[in-house]
Motif scaffolding. Structure first.
Motif, short mmCIF file in Angstrom:
data_model
loop_
_atom_site.label_atom_id
_atom_site.label_comp_id
_atom_site.label_asym_id
_atom_site.label_seq_id
_atom_site.Cartn_x
_atom_site.Cartn_y
_atom_site.Cartn_z
N GLU A 23 4.98 -60.60 -29.74
CA GLU A 23 5.27 -60.75 -28.25
C GLU A 23 5.14 -59.34 -27.71
O GLU A 23 5.51 -58.28 -28.25
CB GLU A 23 6.76 -61.30 -28.12
CG GLU A 23 6.82 -62.77 -28.74
CD GLU A 23 7.89 -62.44 -29.65
OE1 GLU A 23 8.58 -63.78 -30.00
OE2 GLU A 23 8.06 -61.83 -30.52
N GLY A 67 8.60 -57.57 -22.31
CA GLY A 67 9.87 -57.51 -22.06
C GLY A 67 10.15 -56.34 -21.31
O GLY A 67 9.64 -55.48 -21.41
N TRP A 80 7.84 -70.86 -25.57
CA TRP A 80 8.90 -69.75 -25.40
C TRP A 80 10.23 -70.41 -25.60
O TRP A 80 10.53 -71.18 -24.67
CB TRP A 80 8.54 -68.86 -24.05
CG TRP A 80 7.34 -68.12 -23.93
CD1 TRP A 80 6.17 -68.67 -23.33
CD2 TRP A 80 6.96 -66.96 -24.40
NE1 TRP A 80 5.10 -67.71 -23.57
CE2 TRP A 80 5.73 -66.50 -24.21
CE3 TRP A 80 7.99 -65.94 -25.02
CZ2 TRP A 80 5.21 -65.39 -24.45
CZ3 TRP A 80 7.29 -64.77 -25.44
CH2 TRP A 80 6.05 -64.47 -25.35
N TYR A 81 10.97 -69.53 -26.37
CA TYR A 81 12.31 -69.74 -26.47
C TYR A 81 13.26 -68.60 -26.05
O TYR A 81 12.65 -67.56 -26.32
CB TYR A 81 12.68 -70.23 -27.74
CG TYR A 81 12.14 -71.63 -28.29
CD1 TYR A 81 10.58 -71.94 -28.45
CD2 TYR A 81 12.83 -72.79 -28.31
CE1 TYR A 81 10.19 -73.18 -28.42
CE2 TYR A 81 12.24 -73.97 -28.69
CZ TYR A 81 11.05 -74.23 -28.90
OH TYR A 81 10.48 -75.31 -29.10
N ARG A 82 14.44 -68.69 -25.78
CA ARG A 82 15.28 -67.55 -25.56
C ARG A 82 16.67 -67.75 -26.15
O ARG A 82 17.16 -69.07 -26.17
CB ARG A 82 15.36 -67.50 -23.85
CG ARG A 82 16.04 -68.59 -23.14
CD ARG A 82 16.03 -68.17 -21.74
NE ARG A 82 16.63 -69.05 -20.88
CZ ARG A 82 16.67 -69.01 -19.44
NH1 ARG A 82 15.91 -68.07 -18.90
NH2 ARG A 82 17.47 -69.94 -18.88
N ARG A 109 19.60 -70.79 -29.18
CA ARG A 109 18.45 -70.87 -28.79
C ARG A 109 18.05 -71.93 -27.92
O ARG A 109 18.52 -72.88 -28.62
CB ARG A 109 17.50 -70.42 -29.90
CG ARG A 109 16.03 -69.76 -29.43
CD ARG A 109 15.27 -69.48 -30.79
NE ARG A 109 15.89 -68.09 -31.41
CZ ARG A 109 15.51 -67.42 -32.39
NH1 ARG A 109 14.27 -67.95 -32.99
NH2 ARG A 109 16.26 -66.46 -33.01
N VAL A 128 12.48 -72.80 -23.46
CA VAL A 128 12.02 -72.33 -22.03
C VAL A 128 10.75 -73.00 -21.36
O VAL A 128 11.16 -73.82 -20.32
CB VAL A 128 11.82 -70.75 -22.09
CG1 VAL A 128 11.47 -70.26 -20.56
CG2 VAL A 128 13.08 -69.94 -22.24
N ASP A 133 19.09 -65.31 -16.72
CA ASP A 133 17.80 -65.51 -17.41
C ASP A 133 17.87 -64.19 -18.75
O ASP A 133 16.76 -64.07 -19.39
CB ASP A 133 16.52 -65.22 -16.57
CG ASP A 133 16.09 -66.24 -15.99
OD1 ASP A 133 15.91 -65.91 -14.43
OD2 ASP A 133 16.46 -67.55 -16.05
N TYR A 189 13.75 -63.37 -25.64
CA TYR A 189 12.64 -64.25 -25.76
C TYR A 189 11.62 -64.19 -26.73
O TYR A 189 11.21 -63.45 -27.19
CB TYR A 189 11.81 -63.93 -24.39
CG TYR A 189 12.57 -64.51 -23.09
CD1 TYR A 189 13.53 -63.61 -22.58
CD2 TYR A 189 12.23 -65.63 -22.52
CE1 TYR A 189 14.44 -64.36 -21.57
CE2 TYR A 189 12.79 -66.01 -21.44
CZ TYR A 189 14.05 -65.15 -20.80
OH TYR A 189 14.68 -65.62 -19.78
N TYR A 190 11.52 -65.30 -27.35
CA TYR A 190 10.77 -65.80 -28.72
C TYR A 190 9.51 -66.62 -28.31
O TYR A 190 9.65 -67.59 -27.71
CB TYR A 190 11.58 -66.26 -29.69
CG TYR A 190 12.76 -65.35 -30.23
CD1 TYR A 190 14.01 -65.51 -29.51
CD2 TYR A 190 12.85 -64.40 -31.18
CE1 TYR A 190 15.26 -64.72 -30.12
CE2 TYR A 190 13.80 -63.53 -31.63
CZ TYR A 190 14.87 -63.96 -30.93
OH TYR A 190 16.10 -63.13 -31.41
N CYS A 191 8.60 -66.06 -29.23
CA CYS A 191 7.49 -67.02 -28.97
C CYS A 191 7.28 -67.96 -30.42
O CYS A 191 7.58 -67.33 -31.34
CB CYS A 191 6.10 -66.20 -29.05
SG CYS A 191 4.48 -67.00 -29.05
#
Length: 118
Positions: free
Chosen positions: A6, A9, A36-38, A45, A48, A89, A93-95
């Motif tokens: 990723e 950011g 995408w997760y956050r 978690r 998104v 927000d 953030y994770y892929c």
């Protein structure tokens, strides 16, 4: 083995925009469901946005109308365009990618910090 990297950011003021990128290697992004997760401090978690192999898009209610997920098949990359960012927000953030015939193989990126100041 699928690897996800990723980028994108950073720190932005409320109302601003950022674009996150997630580059996949090891297999074609079009063969996977990717999303995408956050995770904010002290919270679980959460999803998104997600794009399936068929191109079906899903968004969390909290980001609908502000975030857009997309995929560039030639670059094996998915993106998250985030507009009108809000302090809530703020998160890592994770892929994530699900691969395999039945999408049973799960892979995560290392995460990228997004901080929105008020």
């Amino acid at each position: 083995q699928v690897q996800l990297v990723e980028s994108g950011g950073g720190l932005v003021q409320a109302g601003g925009s950022l674009r996150l990128s997630c580059a996949a290697s090891g297999t074609s992004s079009v063969s996977m469901t990717m999303g995408w997760y956050r995770q904010a401090p002290g919270k679980q978690r959460e999803l998104v946005a997600r794009i399936t192999r068929a191109g079906i898009l899903t968004y969390a209610d909290s980001v609908k109308g502000r975030f857009t997920i997309s995929r560039d098949n030639a670059k094996n990359t998915i993106y998250l365009q985030m507009n009108n960012l809000k302090p809530e927000d703020t998160a890592v953030y994770y892929c994530k990618a699900n691969a395999g015939i039945y999408l049973t193989y799960e892979y995560w990126g290392q995460g990228t910090q997004v901080t929105v100041s008020s």
